[in-house]
Design an enzyme around this catalytic site. Structure first.
Site, mmCIF file in Angstrom:
data_model
loop_
_atom_site.group_PDB
_atom_site.id
_atom_site.type_symbol
_atom_site.label_atom_id
_atom_site.label_comp_id
_atom_site.label_asym_id
_atom_site.label_seq_id
_atom_site.Cartn_x
_atom_site.Cartn_y
_atom_site.Cartn_z
ATOM 1 N N LYS A 77 1.012 -1.007 0.366
ATOM 2 C CA LYS A 77 -0.258 0.209 -0.056
ATOM 3 C C LYS A 77 1.019 0.949 -0.312
ATOM 4 O O LYS A 77 1.511 1.228 1.190
ATOM 5 C CB LYS A 77 -0.905 -0.204 1.192
ATOM 6 C CG LYS A 77 -2.058 1.476 1.143
ATOM 7 C CD LYS A 77 -2.397 0.907 2.533
ATOM 8 C CE LYS A 77 -4.224 2.151 2.308
ATOM 9 N NZ LYS A 77 -5.207 1.824 4.010
ATOM 10 N N SER A 157 -10.212 1.990 2.419
ATOM 11 C CA SER A 157 -8.633 2.185 1.579
ATOM 12 C C SER A 157 -7.947 1.631 1.022
ATOM 13 O O SER A 157 -7.540 2.383 -0.173
ATOM 14 C CB SER A 157 -8.069 4.463 2.479
ATOM 15 O OG SER A 157 -7.435 2.863 3.397
ATOM 16 N N SER A 181 -10.225 0.101 7.138
ATOM 17 C CA SER A 181 -9.191 0.637 5.419
ATOM 18 C C SER A 181 -8.945 -0.954 4.967
ATOM 19 O O SER A 181 -8.641 -0.977 3.639
ATOM 20 C CB SER A 181 -8.628 1.148 5.083
ATOM 21 O OG SER A 181 -9.206 2.231 5.791
#
Lengths: 491, 95
Positions: A77, A157, A181
């Site tokens: 990420k 997210s 997320s």
């Protein structure tokens, strides 16, 4: 040929030299190149670095010094700082930032031999539930509704991480979870994802959003793979003052424990008015699977559940407004010149941040401002204490909780965009565990009537990820989830 | 409570985010919508409840008061938008 391998299987095959780390990584590099234009799951691809790491893994495998993740290609990420590789947090304001250091979590994965394919897309500064707020464009969910070409969101997210793993262009991925997320995108993309207990993984080198909630975790296509990844990522780190000094158990061994004799709680407040019937049905199936495997199902109450989201949307923006004060155009990031220093700050931040980030900074600034602090922020911290008390009382009676992960399957890009609160409601089932700091895992468990994946969430006691893995493995085995997304490598 | 345009401008100023006058009404609507929604917390009885400040239910560790890092200005300045020698540079603050 590699697209249906798990990490556990690939690690064994690499040790047997059935194929080389270079072959495995090359296949994934090629798959990223082929599918990323469609998915936008990666902001930055690092194929040369990946292949160099794969060669190093082959050398270590040959020498017998390979770590547990040697040669396993992962997506990272783009919130984890990676030394020498651009780290953007999906924001214009960090669009050119190249960290001079490596986050502790990614350093742990590198120590164990992992290969990084690149930096995965996300909502800007991890603020969102759809990946629509990324300054680098939205991510497409590899799944589609039956009979429809509408492009769906992967959740957020950590949407790029989840989409990459679901599409078989990465074997696993890192994520971070502040209010859901990891768990919500895992559910939307039909894969597994774990948010461990707050303090389990070091936050050092992760771009901060809400520091009392942010926690790193893992995505993979199986529960066992998540266990292996988390085992590498977790561990004490003196550089994070909230990192907890506890040994990291053998999570993969914990997946084999079963649930016989465990007490599994069903929080009655999670059964909501107008609940999606597919979600409700799957939840009942999940409880039956656990009952069949020897667990006892117990009704419990988490009375402050309905206040979780409102509490979150005070605490998280308050912390964000403080954390994001550092983006001022002076030491790093993009600068907009102004007539004086204040004007430089204001123009830099107006240009550099997207709308959702600005909204949250302003809400956070307001709830912390003189005259409103007690009414909003202090009150929210007290409600947060009550939410934790709910969980503590429930865990005095049960070993784990089973709930849905999200209220629905994935929605289409552009939906829920007009009303921030409609978007926030996606996290209704995941936020309470974040507020309490307890571990939670989403396991793919079935499809809805549109053919989209749905997840079940297992919530455990603080630092008892082992029970979370044990319960999740039973769900995975019983569900036999074998559906695959329309967009995937090898399709 | 509801934010008026002057308060929206004041919050933006505190947050160091430039907001054009034309954007104030939209922002005012969005922020009031969110604040109106979180207002539901006022119905919770929090009498005598101690606030929970952190995610970890542990006391923070102490560490030695020692320099453990540093001494590489070039690495630190590599991302700076503007620099002067070994310093970050900003527009003139004092006339």
């Amino acid at each position: 040929m590699f697209s249906d391998l798990s990490i556990v299987e690939a690690a064994s095959a690499l040790r047997r030299r059935d194929f080389s780390a270079r072959e495995l990584t090359q296949a994934h590099v090629d798959a990223v190149a082929a599918l990323n234009p469609r998915l936008n799951a990666f902001i930055t691809e690092t194929p040369e670095l990946a292949l160099a790491r794969a060669d190093a893994a082959d050398a270590a495998l040959a020498a017998g010094t390979a770590g547990p993740l040697a040669g396993i290609p992962l997506a990272i990420k783009d919130l984890f700082c990676t030394e020498g590789v651009r780290t953007t947090a999906a924001s214009r304001i960090l669009g050119n930032f190249i960290p001079p250091y490596e986050s502790t979590v990614t350093a742990n994965l590198l120590r164990d031999g992992a290969v990084f394919l690149g930096k995965a897309n996300l909502d800007e500064f991890a603020m969102g539930s759809s990946n629509m707020t990324s300054a680098f464009g939205p991510v497409a969910n590899p799944w589609q509704r039956a009979g429809s070409n509408a492009v769906l969101v992967p959740g957020g997210s950590s949407g790029g991480s989840a989409a990459a793993v679901a599409a078989r262009i990465a074997m696993g991925a890192t994520g971070t979870d502040t209010g859901g997320s990891i768990r919500q995108p895992a559910a939307f993309c039909g894969i597994a994802g774990i948010k461990p207990t707050y303090g389990r993984c070091s936050r050092w080198g992760i771009v901060a959003f809400a520091s009392s909630l942010d926690q790193a975790g893992a995505f993979a296509r199986t529960v066992g793979d998540c266990a292996v990844l988390l085992g590498s990522m977790a561990g004490f780190d003196a550089k994070d003052s909230t990192s907890v000094e506890r040994p990291v158990p053998d999570y993969l061994a914990a997946t084999k424990r079963g649930v016989r004799g465990l007490r599994i709680g069903v929080p009655r407040e999670y059964r909501m008015e107008g609940m999606n019937p597919d979600v409700e049905r799957l939840w009942q199936s999940g409880l039956q699977w656990l009952r069949d495997a020897g667990a006892e199902i117990v009704d419990v109450s988490l009375p402050h559940t309905k206040y979780g989201l409102a509490t979150y949307y005070i605490v998280a923006p308050a912390e964000a407004s403080s954390n994001l004060a550092r983006y001022d155009g002076v030491r790093f990031g993009v600068r907009q010149d102004g007539v004086d220093l204040i004007d430089l700050y204001e123009r830099t931040r107006a240009e550099g941040f997207g709308d959702e980030v600005k909204r949250r900074i302003m809400i956070g600034t307001y709830v912390l401002s003189a005259g409103y602090y007690d009414a909003y922020y202090l009150r929210a911290q007290k409600v947060r204490a009550l939410i934790l008390k709910d969980f503590s009382e429930a865990f005095a009676r049960v070993d784990a909780l089973l709930t849905p992960t999200a209220p629905t399957g994935a929605f289409a890009q552009g939906e829920k965009m007009d009303d921030p609160i409609a978007m926030y409601l996606n996290d209704v089932f995941t936020v309470p565990a974040s507020m309490a700091g307890v571990p939670g895992m989403s396991v793919p468990a079935g499809l809805d009537h549109q053919g989209l994946p749905l997840g079940l969430q297992v919530i455990g006691r603080p630092f008892d990820e082992e029970t979370v893995f044990a319960v999740s493995q039973v769900i995975e085995d019983a569900a036999g989830f074998s559906a695959v997304p329309q967009v995937r490598a090898g399709a | 409570m509801s934010l008026d345009p002057a308060t929206v401008r004041r919050i933006a100023r505190l947050a160091r985010i430039r907001v054009e006058d034309a954007a104030v009404p939209r922002l005012q609507g969005e922020l009031n919508n969110i604040l109106g929604w979180i207002e539901q917390l006022s119905e919770v009885d929090v009498e005598g409840v101690a606030p929970l400040t952190g995610g970890a239910q542990i006391a923070l560790r102490m560490r030695g008061d020692a320099v453990t890092d540093g001494g590489y200005p070039e690495r630190i300045l590599a991302n700076a938008p503007d620099r002067a020698g070994e310093f970050f540079a900003v527009p003139k603050v004092v006339e």
